[in-house]
Design a protein around this motif. Sequence first.
Motif, PDB file in Angstrom:
ATOM      1  N   LEU A  83      22.145  48.452  72.824  1.00  0.00           N
ATOM      2  CA  LEU A  83      22.429  47.615  71.517  1.00  0.00           C
ATOM      3  C   LEU A  83      22.460  46.108  72.066  1.00  0.00           C
ATOM      4  O   LEU A  83      22.678  45.212  71.280  1.00  0.00           O
ATOM      5  CB  LEU A  83      23.768  47.695  71.064  1.00  0.00           C
ATOM      6  CG  LEU A  83      23.953  49.487  70.312  1.00  0.00           C
ATOM      7  CD1 LEU A  83      25.269  49.425  69.934  1.00  0.00           C
ATOM      8  CD2 LEU A  83      23.120  49.493  69.305  1.00  0.00           C
ATOM      9  N   GLY A  84      21.894  45.928  73.216  1.00  0.00           N
ATOM     10  CA  GLY A  84      21.981  44.447  73.834  1.00  0.00           C
ATOM     11  C   GLY A  84      23.172  43.973  74.314  1.00  0.00           C
ATOM     12  O   GLY A  84      23.580  42.743  74.110  1.00  0.00           O
ATOM     13  N   GLU A  85      23.817  44.789  75.019  1.00  0.00           N
ATOM     14  CA  GLU A  85      25.195  44.559  75.667  1.00  0.00           C
ATOM     15  C   GLU A  85      25.166  43.904  76.960  1.00  0.00           C
ATOM     16  O   GLU A  85      23.966  43.638  77.412  1.00  0.00           O
ATOM     17  CB  GLU A  85      25.896  45.880  75.820  1.00  0.00           C
ATOM     18  CG  GLU A  85      24.891  46.826  76.859  1.00  0.00           C
ATOM     19  CD  GLU A  85      23.857  47.453  76.239  1.00  0.00           C
ATOM     20  OE1 GLU A  85      23.804  47.763  75.081  1.00  0.00           O
ATOM     21  OE2 GLU A  85      22.675  47.471  76.873  1.00  0.00           O
ATOM     22  N   GLY A  86      26.234  43.138  77.412  1.00  0.00           N
ATOM     23  CA  GLY A  86      26.195  42.480  78.473  1.00  0.00           C
ATOM     24  C   GLY A  86      25.715  40.933  78.496  1.00  0.00           C
ATOM     25  O   GLY A  86      25.458  40.811  77.455  1.00  0.00           O
ATOM     26  N   ASN A  87      25.620  40.360  79.657  1.00  0.00           N
ATOM     27  CA  ASN A  87      25.250  39.037  79.702  1.00  0.00           C
ATOM     28  C   ASN A  87      26.168  38.262  78.719  1.00  0.00           C
ATOM     29  O   ASN A  87      25.711  37.256  78.190  1.00  0.00           O
ATOM     30  CB  ASN A  87      23.935  38.975  79.368  1.00  0.00           C
ATOM     31  CG  ASN A  87      23.166  37.559  79.778  1.00  0.00           C
ATOM     32  OD1 ASN A  87      23.826  36.961  80.768  1.00  0.00           O
ATOM     33  ND2 ASN A  87      22.161  37.228  79.021  1.00  0.00           N
ATOM     34  N   THR A  88      27.492  38.364  78.858  1.00  0.00           N
ATOM     35  CA  THR A  88      28.429  37.647  78.272  1.00  0.00           C
ATOM     36  C   THR A  88      28.649  36.156  78.759  1.00  0.00           C
ATOM     37  O   THR A  88      28.574  36.209  80.073  1.00  0.00           O
ATOM     38  CB  THR A  88      29.438  38.511  77.910  1.00  0.00           C
ATOM     39  OG1 THR A  88      30.300  38.606  79.260  1.00  0.00           O
ATOM     40  CG2 THR A  88      29.299  39.486  77.027  1.00  0.00           C
ATOM     41  N   PRO A  89      29.023  35.269  78.015  1.00  0.00           N
ATOM     42  CA  PRO A  89      29.440  33.928  78.724  1.00  0.00           C
ATOM     43  C   PRO A  89      30.555  33.749  79.495  1.00  0.00           C
ATOM     44  O   PRO A  89      31.573  34.834  79.214  1.00  0.00           O
ATOM     45  CB  PRO A  89      29.610  33.054  77.377  1.00  0.00           C
ATOM     46  CG  PRO A  89      29.095  33.653  76.189  1.00  0.00           C
ATOM     47  CD  PRO A  89      29.094  35.270  76.678  1.00  0.00           C
ATOM     48  N   LEU A  90      30.511  33.107  80.277  1.00  0.00           N
ATOM     49  CA  LEU A  90      31.665  32.832  81.262  1.00  0.00           C
ATOM     50  C   LEU A  90      31.849  31.143  81.115  1.00  0.00           C
ATOM     51  O   LEU A  90      31.320  30.034  81.279  1.00  0.00           O
ATOM     52  CB  LEU A  90      31.189  32.856  82.663  1.00  0.00           C
ATOM     53  CG  LEU A  90      32.646  32.622  83.716  1.00  0.00           C
ATOM     54  CD1 LEU A  90      33.679  33.975  83.564  1.00  0.00           C
ATOM     55  CD2 LEU A  90      32.158  32.498  85.214  1.00  0.00           C
ATOM     56  N   VAL A  91      33.232  30.898  80.500  1.00  0.00           N
ATOM     57  CA  VAL A  91      33.305  29.641  79.959  1.00  0.00           C
ATOM     58  C   VAL A  91      34.452  29.118  80.626  1.00  0.00           C
ATOM     59  O   VAL A  91      35.378  29.597  80.679  1.00  0.00           O
ATOM     60  CB  VAL A  91      33.733  29.752  78.338  1.00  0.00           C
ATOM     61  CG1 VAL A  91      34.052  28.319  77.963  1.00  0.00           C
ATOM     62  CG2 VAL A  91      32.661  30.210  77.670  1.00  0.00           C
TER      63      VAL A  91
ATOM     64  N   THR B 142      29.231  46.238  85.837  1.00  0.00           N
ATOM     65  CA  THR B 142      28.633  45.101  86.101  1.00  0.00           C
ATOM     66  C   THR B 142      29.042  43.918  85.321  1.00  0.00           C
ATOM     67  O   THR B 142      28.419  42.815  85.980  1.00  0.00           O
ATOM     68  CB  THR B 142      27.239  45.638  84.886  1.00  0.00           C
ATOM     69  OG1 THR B 142      28.040  45.800  83.515  1.00  0.00           O
ATOM     70  CG2 THR B 142      26.569  46.781  85.131  1.00  0.00           C
ATOM     71  N   ALA B 143      30.183  43.832  84.777  1.00  0.00           N
ATOM     72  CA  ALA B 143      30.876  42.705  84.304  1.00  0.00           C
ATOM     73  C   ALA B 143      30.991  41.792  85.729  1.00  0.00           C
ATOM     74  O   ALA B 143      31.175  40.524  85.649  1.00  0.00           O
ATOM     75  CB  ALA B 143      31.855  42.997  83.610  1.00  0.00           C
TER      76      ALA B 143
END
Length: 367
Positions: A39-47, A182-183
């Motif tokens: 569904l286009g998961e992962g690659n979330t921001p690190l802020v 993977t996170a």
Amino acid sequence: MRIFKPEYKMSKTIFGGQTLIEKYSQYLPVSENTPIISLGEGNTPLVQAINMPKLLGFPLLQLFFKLEGLNPTGSFKDRGMTLAVTKAVESKAKAIICASTGNTSASAAAFAAKAGLPCYVVLPAGQVAMGKVAQALIYGAQLIEIEGNFDDALDLVQQIAAESDITLVNSTNPYRLEGQKTAAIEIVEQLGRAPDFLCIPVGNAGNICAYWRGFKLCKSMNTATHTPSMFGFEAQGSAAIAGGIPIKNPQTIATAIRIGNPVNWKEAEIVVEESKGKIDFVSDAEILDAYELIAKSEGIFCEPSSAASIAGLIKDLKNGYIPEQATVTCILTGNGLKDPNMPMEIGNEKIPTVQARVDQLKEVMGL
Ligand code: AN7
């Protein structure tokens, strides 16, 4: 009810980037022929936090948030679910099933929808945030509520899965934690190093184990020189691991982690030992304070359970377990919109209503 017959295509459906399984395929149990359900998961921001360290009185702290609530269904569960459902499809499973405090069910229902698989969801009645139930419903899962808690629900679905060809997608499913690791690899890519400490909420203790696998992998690949100390935080009324004993009737406002007998308990104890970490607890009041603070000071709306990681960090900065100069990553596991009632429940300010007139508006604005 599914509105079409499953038809598994291997063609690309995610554009402008790779799926999580494609990107990390070398670390995952997949082959060229694995039919990826994404569904286009992962690659979330690190802020990076810019206001909180000063507000807390620890200005030197290097604090980063991993925004897992920006995954497609609003939680970190999507990382494990893409792999669990992909493998279920690959092994020609007839359906999937899970017990859930909410996020697993939302994720399972969504990936099952894309895969064209029936999905059964067993929830503890009255103990799941509204947004999560809404998600499972609209994605077309069959929802069943039980008069019992999450631990009871998990017992039941394990029995059903053992006696049928329905695949269980709770974190007892080995692919879940493999996907979730993977996170940690992403954090190392984004930060250019591993953090010194990782603060993370603990429910079934799957995610803390998954991150540890990911960090160990980075060290073995030499993309990180060290691994972080893993600091997990349970809610006080559900703190089975911290207290060393399962809890029959777990309680907390952080319903996502209202779990009395965590399934990944044993592996989590090994993680604590290997990483020189700990599993501690935070009170509901500490969780809600952190939940409000991160929203008001950093503009990040996470769900209450996710704020356990921040509450834990604050506790450990104050008692000296985490030194001020440290680089810390807090995992914000789920999106605040999952639980839209909570801000109204905790807010005691009354929202003023005025007539649609500029003078009245000015008056309440104090202009
Ligand atoms: C927002 O959805 O167990 O320690 O059934 O939803 O890996 O269990 C959710 C858990 C943290 C705890 N933060 O992770 C479920 C479920 C949020 C969560 C956790 C959950 P684990």
